[in-house]
Design an enzyme around this catalytic site. Structure first.
Site, PDB file in Angstrom:
ATOM      1  N   SER A 163       2.130 -10.315   3.595  1.00 19.20           N
ATOM      2  CA  SER A 163       2.429  -9.285   2.817  1.00 19.20           C
ATOM      3  C   SER A 163       3.807  -8.700   3.010  1.00 19.20           C
ATOM      4  O   SER A 163       4.657  -9.088   3.458  1.00 19.20           O
ATOM      5  CB  SER A 163       1.079  -8.296   2.753  1.00 19.20           C
ATOM      6  OG  SER A 163       1.088  -7.108   1.948  1.00 19.20           O
ATOM      7  N   ARG A 331       0.886  -5.901  -2.781  1.00 19.86           N
ATOM      8  CA  ARG A 331       0.083  -4.731  -3.204  1.00 19.86           C
ATOM      9  C   ARG A 331      -0.995  -5.328  -4.157  1.00 19.86           C
ATOM     10  O   ARG A 331      -2.136  -5.083  -4.192  1.00 19.86           O
ATOM     11  CB  ARG A 331       0.425  -3.457  -3.693  1.00 19.86           C
ATOM     12  CG  ARG A 331      -0.569  -2.398  -3.915  1.00 19.86           C
ATOM     13  CD  ARG A 331       0.082  -1.200  -3.860  1.00 19.86           C
ATOM     14  NE  ARG A 331       1.062  -1.132  -5.194  1.00 19.86           N
ATOM     15  CZ  ARG A 331       2.063  -0.194  -5.357  1.00 19.86           C
ATOM     16  NH1 ARG A 331       2.233   0.542  -4.340  1.00 19.86           N
ATOM     17  NH2 ARG A 331       2.966  -0.405  -6.186  1.00 19.86           N
ATOM     18  N   VAL A 453      -4.810   2.411   2.847  1.00 18.37           N
ATOM     19  CA  VAL A 453      -3.604   1.702   3.163  1.00 18.37           C
ATOM     20  C   VAL A 453      -2.999   1.352   2.148  1.00 18.37           C
ATOM     21  O   VAL A 453      -3.473   1.279   0.727  1.00 18.37           O
ATOM     22  CB  VAL A 453      -3.707   0.584   4.245  1.00 18.37           C
ATOM     23  CG1 VAL A 453      -4.340   1.199   5.687  1.00 18.37           C
ATOM     24  CG2 VAL A 453      -4.477  -0.554   3.665  1.00 18.37           C
ATOM     25  N   GLU A 454      -1.738   1.194   2.128  1.00 17.22           N
ATOM     26  CA  GLU A 454      -0.696   0.689   1.127  1.00 17.22           C
ATOM     27  C   GLU A 454      -0.488   1.555  -0.133  1.00 17.22           C
ATOM     28  O   GLU A 454      -0.692   1.289  -1.178  1.00 17.22           O
ATOM     29  CB  GLU A 454      -1.173  -0.759   0.641  1.00 17.22           C
ATOM     30  CG  GLU A 454      -0.631  -1.979   1.664  1.00 17.22           C
ATOM     31  CD  GLU A 454      -0.693  -3.303   0.923  1.00 17.22           C
ATOM     32  OE1 GLU A 454      -1.048  -3.348  -0.025  1.00 17.22           O
ATOM     33  OE2 GLU A 454      -0.735  -4.249   1.859  1.00 17.22           O
ATOM     34  N   GLY A 455      -0.690   2.737   0.389  1.00 11.75           N
ATOM     35  CA  GLY A 455      -0.664   3.973  -0.759  1.00 11.75           C
ATOM     36  C   GLY A 455      -2.180   4.454  -0.860  1.00 11.75           C
ATOM     37  O   GLY A 455      -2.967   3.749  -1.574  1.00 11.75           O
TER      38      GLY A 455
END
Length: 779
Positions: A163, A331, A453-455
């Protein structure tokens, strides 16, 4: 009449004659637009411009081309990818003992790490020319999902290098020298990467990172070179404790002008060996009882040469753009894969458990309270898999739709949380007591990790989905913003003039079309298919128009304040998201050949999303600050009232009943759930009990009848039940033998793990002398 004609003529003249129109209409609107235009920071602007517009643009336009959606190719594995799934992936899944990984070792076993390196699981996104697998997003998603159905800790360990991180950043932006050196080492597992972005002062607002680098001269490999002196403090960095190479994001400054005229260059990404002097890694976090390696990294006065910037010195200050462009793709794969795995596991295992676990002589899956939760699991899982496929389809076409992947990440992780909670409610103690037979507990505890996570999901829903969608997906707003920002006032005005006329026509059309569709209940809208799902396309087109109208009105009335009205904008984001989810469901139904057995799932999913759209609009209208405008908008979108209700109880019951039936439909809906044909396996014990009991259902009917007649005690089970039933000639000797085996499987399946004194206290689930589990576990 004459006055009306005169007004119309004047309007035509004003609109048709460019100089008059620009003087009377465009200039005042242009000034107003520039005044109310929400100010964008550099990081916001770069995030806004990153990625592609795809089906989200169609939905935001109010005129979705359904045929275009249905013609989108399905994501499919190549022969090479399928061979990897059948061999390397199957071998890996057989190696994973999640209870041992989490509770005993707190890490993947060395043989698993070695296998992942050897078979290049960390190199799915790296090109073959560098020794990687160069797999498609479809394969990446499938593999991570399948692993996650077995072990979240193993799935996270695999997904992170594939990722956002050094491998992807190097592939897209690295210099030839960087690619030639690092990518082969990452591909064969010589180096393990991590990427350090998040810190104590910067989480979802990654643009606020305080970590800094100062351009200066220093010594590197015995020579004085121009480089960067770094100071950083990062946390929550997955694989940092074991990483050999660190991707680092920081703000770069050039106070002495050694590099150029700019003193503040912006966010920059560099690649640093963790063995480099001053780099500190090793400390671990303990993320909610998960075993994937996650920890901290620090650096104080660490000097690196400029050549270590990813992409070389030319990419100094371009790190934020690099990150948001790569994140928009990753994402849409990694965290949605974990959520989909939760859906597949909970549907398959809950359906089995609801049949195996009995109360009052009946499977608990026949009781309506349980059926309600089961139906939601099955219906939600249908949406999860549909979204996974549709988003991967875009990525497989080379698209990087940032709004779509934001919707996918947010809603799929939230739905993953919902299905696992419903499953825990049904399993009760079976889900709560951790042990080798618990297939829900670790997944349940890992859910907040994906949410965060990831925003973080709160930020994603309240700011990103509509905030980015309103500008990127709108046919005219982004171009109008560019025209307003043009330093040449005259050029900007001319460009704005043409856009404004189109925008006015677009807005007026949406108002009248929305009202017409509401009055006619969408019945005159075109639909690409016939049959039971045809009406859904008509309703979705209607709501697409309503969204376009509401978005225009919101931006006009609230201007820059809309950016701060997060609850308002989030509801319009929900409308867009549920339009996308319903689209995904309908697309999957068509792709799979309109399977009649899937109709209860399709009806539940689309009706649920239509209800959510109506609910979001209702909240938007009730809370819109300009009350008179809100009343008018409601009258346009719902002239006959909001009649979109939640799916019926019957649909929930139909789905729950179907979940307790083995066969093609169950296998198609849960193919990502790994289970081993082993009665001691984490999921295999439940699957074998379920299939055995179904095979013996006629025998169990005989037993229940005998119990009702008072011939057979209802307190018997296991071998005792089989022996007594045979002795009373209720069943044959052969049936008694099969019953005894089935009862053994059933009791194991409904049982929970328990451990002898000292096992938990001393963490002695497994020892060098062998597996103590069989001695310690008492079902």
């Amino acid at each position: 009449m004459e006055i009306l004609i005169l007004i119309i003529v004047l309007l035509v003249i004003v609109l048709a004659v460019g100089d008059i129109r620009r003087s009377l209409i465009t200039k005042p609107v242009f000034k107003l637009f520039k005044r109310i235009l929400p100010p964008l920071s550099d990081t916001e602007r770069e995030a806004m411009e990153a990625g592609d517009i795809w089906w989200d643009g169609e939905l935001f336009s109010g005129r979705p081309d359904w045929q275009k959606l249905l013609e989108t190719p399905e994501p499919k594995l190549t022969n090479e990818e399928q061979a990897f799934v059948d061999n390397q992936l199957a071998t890996l899944l057989d190696m994973l003992d999640d209870f041992k990984i989490v509770q005993q070792d707190r890490d993947l076993p060395k043989p698993v790490w070695d296998f992942l390196r050897k078979e290049r699981f960390f190199a799915m996104i790296i090109g073959k020319e560098y020794g990687g697998l160069d797999f498609s997003p479809a394969a990446n998603s499938f593999i991570v999902s399948r692993i996650a159905s077995r072990s979240i800790s193993a799935a996270v360990s695999v997904m992170v290098p594939n990722s956002l991180g050094p491998g992807e950043l190097l592939t897209h932006y690295g210099t030839d020298e960087q690619k030639d050196y690092w990518l082969p080492r990452l591909a064969d597992g010589t180096d393990i990467p991590c990427f350090a972005l998040t810190g104590p002062e910067a989480g979802s607002d990654a643009g606020a990172i305080p970590d800094e680098g100062i351009i200066c001269k220093g010594e590197h490999e015995g020579k004085e070179v121009l480089g960067i002196r770094l100071n950083w403090s990062k946390r929550y960095i997955t694989l940092a404790p074991s990483a050999t190479v660190l991707g680092l994001a920081f703000k770069l400054y050039d106070p002495e002008g050694l590099f150029g005229d700019k003193k503040e260059l912006g966010i920059t990404c560099a690649l640093i060996p963790t063995s480099h002097k001053g780099v500190v890694t090793g400390d671990r976090h303990f993320p909610l009882n998960q075993a994937f390696l996650n920890g901290t990294t620090y650096g104080e006065d660490v000097f690196i040469p400029l050549e270590w910037i990813i992409g070389g010195a030319d990419y100094a200050g371009k790190g934020w753009r690099m990150l948001v462009e790569c994140l928009s793709a990753g994402r849409g794969i990694s965290l949605p894969a974990l959520a989909t795995a939760s859906g597949h596991v909970t549907q398959r295992m809950t359906g089995a458990y609801a049949y195996v676990r009995q109360q009052f002589g009946l499977p608990i899956g026949v009781f309506e309270g349980v059926q309600s939760a089961m139906g939601k699991i099955g219906g939600t899982n249908y949406t999860l898999e549909s979204m996974r496929r549709l988003t991967v389809s875009a990525l497989c076409q080379g698209k990087s739709p940032s709004v779509v992947t934001a919707m996918t990440k947010y809603h799929m992780t939230e739905m993953g949380r919902e299905v696992i909670e419903h499953a825990m409610d049904i399993h009760a103690g079976k889900g709560i007591q951790l042990g080798p037979h618990n297939y829900l507990g670790h997944n349940y505890m890992a859910t907040p990790v994906s949410i965060t996570v990831e925003g973080a999901n709160i930020l994603t829903r309240n700011l990103m989905i509509f905030g980015q969608g309103a500008t990127r997906c709108h046919p005219y707003v982004l171009e109008e913003m560019k025209a307003a920002a043009n330093p040449d006032e005259e050029q900007g005005l001319m460009a704005f003039d043409g856009l404004l006329m189109k925008h006015i026509g677009f807005a007026v059309s949406n108002v009248f079309s929305s009202l017409w569709m509401g009055v006619t209940s969408s019945r005159f809208n075109e639909t690409p298919v016939s049959g039971e799902t045809g009406r859904y396309y008509q309703h979705l087109t209607r709501f697409s128009r309503g969204l376009a109208m509401a978005a225009d009105v919101s931006m006009l009335m609230l201007g820059g304040d809309l950016k701060r009205k997060e609850m308002i904008s989030a509801r319009l984001g929900d409308v867009l998201s549920h339009l996308y989810m319903a689209s995904a469901v309908l697309k999957r139904f068509e792709d799979e050949g309109r399977q009649a057995a899937d109709l209860p799932y399709v009806h539940y999913a689309v009706q649920h999303h239509l209800h959510k759209i109506g609910h979001a609009f209702d909240g938007f209208f009730r809370n819109f600050p300009k009350r008179s405008v809100a009343v008018l908008m409601r009258a346009v979108v719902f002239p006959l009232g909001n009649r979109f209700a939640e799916p019926s109880d019957q649909l929930l019951q139909d789905i729950s009943t179907d979940m307790m039936k083995p066969g093609i439909t169950r296998d198609r809906h849960t193919f990502l759930c790994y289970w081993k044909d082993d009665e001691n396996d984490m999921t295999g014990h439940m699957e074998k009990a379920f299939l055995a009991m179904l095979e013996m259902k006629d025998v169990y009917k005989k037993l229940r009848k005998a119990q009702k007649r008072g011939e057979l005690s209802s307190n018997l089970n296991g071998q005792a039940l089989a022996d007594k039933a045979q002795a009373l000639n209720i069943i044959s000797a052969e049936e008694a033998e099969q019953l005894a085996h089935t009862e053994k499987l059933r009791l194991t399946a409904i049982g929970v793990d328990s451990f002898a004194p000292g096992i938990i206290e001393n963490n002695q689930f497994y020892t060098t002398k062998g597996d103590l589990r069989k001695q310690a576990v008492r079902d």
